[in-house]
Design an enzyme around this catalytic site. Structure first.
Site, PDB file in Angstrom:
ATOM      1  N   ASP A 129      16.334  11.044  10.451  1.00  8.97           N
ATOM      2  CA  ASP A 129      16.907  10.138   9.448  1.00  8.97           C
ATOM      3  C   ASP A 129      18.107  10.802   8.781  1.00  8.97           C
ATOM      4  O   ASP A 129      17.986  11.878   8.183  1.00  8.97           O
ATOM      5  CB  ASP A 129      15.864   9.772   8.389  1.00  8.97           C
ATOM      6  CG  ASP A 129      14.803   8.812   8.917  1.00  8.97           C
ATOM      7  OD1 ASP A 129      14.890   8.441  10.093  1.00  8.97           O
ATOM      8  OD2 ASP A 129      13.902   8.444   8.147  1.00  8.97           O
ATOM      9  N   GLU A 209       6.069   1.732  12.244  1.00  9.97           N
ATOM     10  CA  GLU A 209       4.893   1.855  13.097  1.00  9.97           C
ATOM     11  C   GLU A 209       3.630   1.392  12.381  1.00  9.97           C
ATOM     12  O   GLU A 209       3.487   1.594  11.169  1.00  9.97           O
ATOM     13  CB  GLU A 209       4.735   3.311  13.548  1.00  9.97           C
ATOM     14  CG  GLU A 209       5.928   3.815  14.343  1.00  9.97           C
ATOM     15  CD  GLU A 209       5.946   5.319  14.519  1.00  9.97           C
ATOM     16  OE1 GLU A 209       6.564   5.789  15.499  1.00  9.97           O
ATOM     17  OE2 GLU A 209       5.372   6.032  13.668  1.00  9.97           O
ATOM     18  N   THR A 368       5.942   5.293  22.221  1.00 12.16           N
ATOM     19  CA  THR A 368       6.943   6.343  22.345  1.00 12.16           C
ATOM     20  C   THR A 368       6.419   7.473  23.238  1.00 12.16           C
ATOM     21  O   THR A 368       5.495   7.277  24.011  1.00 12.16           O
ATOM     22  CB  THR A 368       7.347   6.838  20.944  1.00 12.16           C
ATOM     23  OG1 THR A 368       8.379   7.813  21.053  1.00 12.16           O
ATOM     24  CG2 THR A 368       6.160   7.424  20.209  1.00 12.16           C
ATOM     25  N   GLU A 406       9.764   4.139  24.469  1.00  7.64           N
ATOM     26  CA  GLU A 406      10.873   4.837  23.827  1.00  7.64           C
ATOM     27  C   GLU A 406      10.692   6.333  24.049  1.00  7.64           C
ATOM     28  O   GLU A 406       9.593   6.795  24.337  1.00  7.64           O
ATOM     29  CB  GLU A 406      10.908   4.571  22.314  1.00  7.64           C
ATOM     30  CG  GLU A 406      11.002   3.116  21.922  1.00  7.64           C
ATOM     31  CD  GLU A 406      10.932   2.921  20.401  1.00  7.64           C
ATOM     32  OE1 GLU A 406      10.883   3.949  19.677  1.00  7.64           O
ATOM     33  OE2 GLU A 406      10.914   1.767  19.957  1.00  7.64           O
ATOM     34  N   LEU A 409      12.094  12.002  20.927  1.00 10.41           N
ATOM     35  CA  LEU A 409      13.142  12.900  20.441  1.00 10.41           C
ATOM     36  C   LEU A 409      14.351  12.794  21.362  1.00 10.41           C
ATOM     37  O   LEU A 409      14.209  12.500  22.552  1.00 10.41           O
ATOM     38  CB  LEU A 409      12.630  14.348  20.410  1.00 10.41           C
ATOM     39  CG  LEU A 409      11.426  14.620  19.500  1.00 10.41           C
ATOM     40  CD1 LEU A 409      10.891  16.030  19.733  1.00 10.41           C
ATOM     41  CD2 LEU A 409      11.796  14.415  18.035  1.00 10.41           C
TER      42      LEU A 409
END
Length: 471
Positions: A129, A209, A368, A406, A409
């Site tokens: 972020d 999530e 993910t 996804e 990282l």
């Protein structure tokens, strides 16, 4: 000549020889035909978190248009983008989608698709972020509606699910507020639906999530077990009702007192170790069932609202994301999953209920960790990302819903891309789509862009790649 004791003719001998010569080629052709039926996997790319900045303005549109054109040129299907609640509803029922409309027009003009994420959480406080966008001030100013841990730390990243149906937001409940924002979004973007907008992901918790905020970066380090988030006013009230119904009012005072803290190792705790008061005890089963069922019910409430809003829109798929908590997965207790709300242990499949709930609304199960291998993780953390992907994908397949992926990282290397391709076609079921994290200068650098372009080409011709991998 005799075959199995029987005399055969010359013609039969010739036929047998031809069959033996052609058999390998026939098999290869059959395999090729079956593989070519496999679908390619559309690749999307997450836009930078600050594409729409703190002032609710489109950041550097010229640079963005250039990047989007580059993505289009290498075969990317589309992009994904968060619609931040803290930006678009500055006052109750007053919506400001101007920057997002400008962005959508740009995406349309370039010829890409977009997956929008209804982000009812704050931006800031998670890995990667680079911008801070809190929830609307008229939300964050309300007392007692945010998650708290055992020490009283209040996390304002997302409204506590235990306040979902309470009239605490100036005449509305949180679920009603989520519904109203989605309705306003649909009204503003109606002309782009199914043409440019190909999907909507519904945010259901921190980082979007469906989970509790059990490992905030301000307090947690990898690979701590995290902390149970059930100490806000309304969580304790709900727990007290459940304990009373179970005939154990003494179980109503919060989570387990022997579960350690955010950065504990499981073996340092009583709850995640052996003993009579661990996660397998009568109390442990009661508490973990209540904790996970509350999370599941929250997802059901919000997805029911989303489904009702978007039910008339054709060819726009709804999705929801489950967190890839892979540390301690290979241990019996799955400690970090438990604190996040996934009641998944060696003896219990905690992801089937979530897949089943998603199936009620035909919601895609987004997950993910697609780039991760078990062998790359620290051995002391009992991480199992590959096993976790396999388990969640199997849950989605069992209930007949789509499964999207996804990377957790940023990675630009061949090994990561190869792992994603393998996961995309695992278990005989293709990913509905794959979203790459994330667009930015690093991805657009020459060597990284070259590797990524090759990856996209492979994903767009996934059947060809699967065929080559077999021979």
């Amino acid at each position: 000549r005799r075959v199995h004791g029987e005399r055969i003719s010359v013609d039969e001998q010739l036929l047998l020889c031809c069959c033996r010569i052609m058999a390998p080629h026939v098999v290869a052709f059959a395999v090729l035909c079956m593989v070519c039926l496999a679908a390619a996997t559309p690749v999307y790319v997450m836009l930078p978190l600050d594409t729409v900045n703190e002032q609710n303005q489109l950041k550097d549109p010229n640079q963005l248009r250039q990047w989007l054109s580059t993505l289009k040129g290498i075969g990317v299907t589309g992009v994904s983008m968060d619609v931040w609640w803290g930006l678009v509803e500055p006052q109750p029922r007053q919506y400001a989608f101007g920057a997002y409309l400008q962005l959508t027009e740009m995406i349309r003009d370039v010829g890409l698709k977009v997956l929008f994420i209804m982000s009812f959480h704050q931006c800031g406080g998670n890995v990667g972020d680079n911008i801070f966008i809190p929830l609307p001030s008229w939300v964050t100013s309300v007392p007692d509606i945010f998650y708290k841990d055992r020490d009283g730390y209040e996390n304002k990243e997302y409204i506590s699910l235990f306040a979902d149906n309470l009239n605490v937001l100036q005449g509305r409940t949180p679920v009603e507020s989520y519904r109203d924002m989605m309705s306003a979004f649909l009204s503003a973007f109606q002309s782009f639906m199914a043409s440019t907008i190909s999907g909507v992901e519904v945010g259901l918790g921190p980082a979007g999530e469906l989970r509790y905020p059990s490992y905030p970066l301000s307090r947690w380090q990898f690979c701590g077990v995290g902390a149970f988030q059930c100490y806000d006013k309304y969580a304790l009230q709900d727990l007290a009702k459940a304990a009373q119904a179970a005939g154990r009012p003494d179980w109503s005072h919060g989570g387990p007192g022997n579960a350690g803290s955010y950065n504990s190792n499981p073996y340092e705790t009583g709850f995640f170790s052996g003993g009579n008061d661990n996660f397998q005890s009568a109390y442990g089963v009661f508490f973990l069932s209540w904790y996970s069922q509350a999370l599941l019910a929250h997802g059901d409430r919000v997805l029911a609202a989303a489904s009702d809003v978007f039910k008339a829109v054709r060819n726009v798929k709804l999705a929801a994301k489950v967190a890839g908590i892979h540390w301690w997965y290979l241990a019996d207790h799955h400690a970090s999953e438990l604190t996040a709300g996934y009641y998944n242990t060696r003896e219990r499949n905690g992801y089937l209920p979530f897949a089943q709930m998603f199936s009620k609304y035909d919601v895609t199960f987004d997950f993910t960790c697609m780039e991760m291998k078990n062998s790359e993780q620290p051995s002391q953390c009992a991480s199992g990302p590959e096993n976790l992907v396999a388990q969640t994908k199997a849950a989605a397949v069992q209930f007949g819903i789509g499964y999207a992926g996804e990377n957790a990282l940023p990675r630009f290397d061949y090994d990561a891309y190869q792992q994603i391709q393998e996961q995309a076609a695992s278990q005989g079921h293709d990913l509905e789509n794959f979203t790459y994290l994330r667009l930015g200068p690093d991805l657009m650098s020459d060597n990284n862009l070259y590797n990524f372009a090759n990856f996209v080409k492979s994903m767009n011709s996934q059947a060809h790649q699967q065929f080559l991998s077999r021979f």
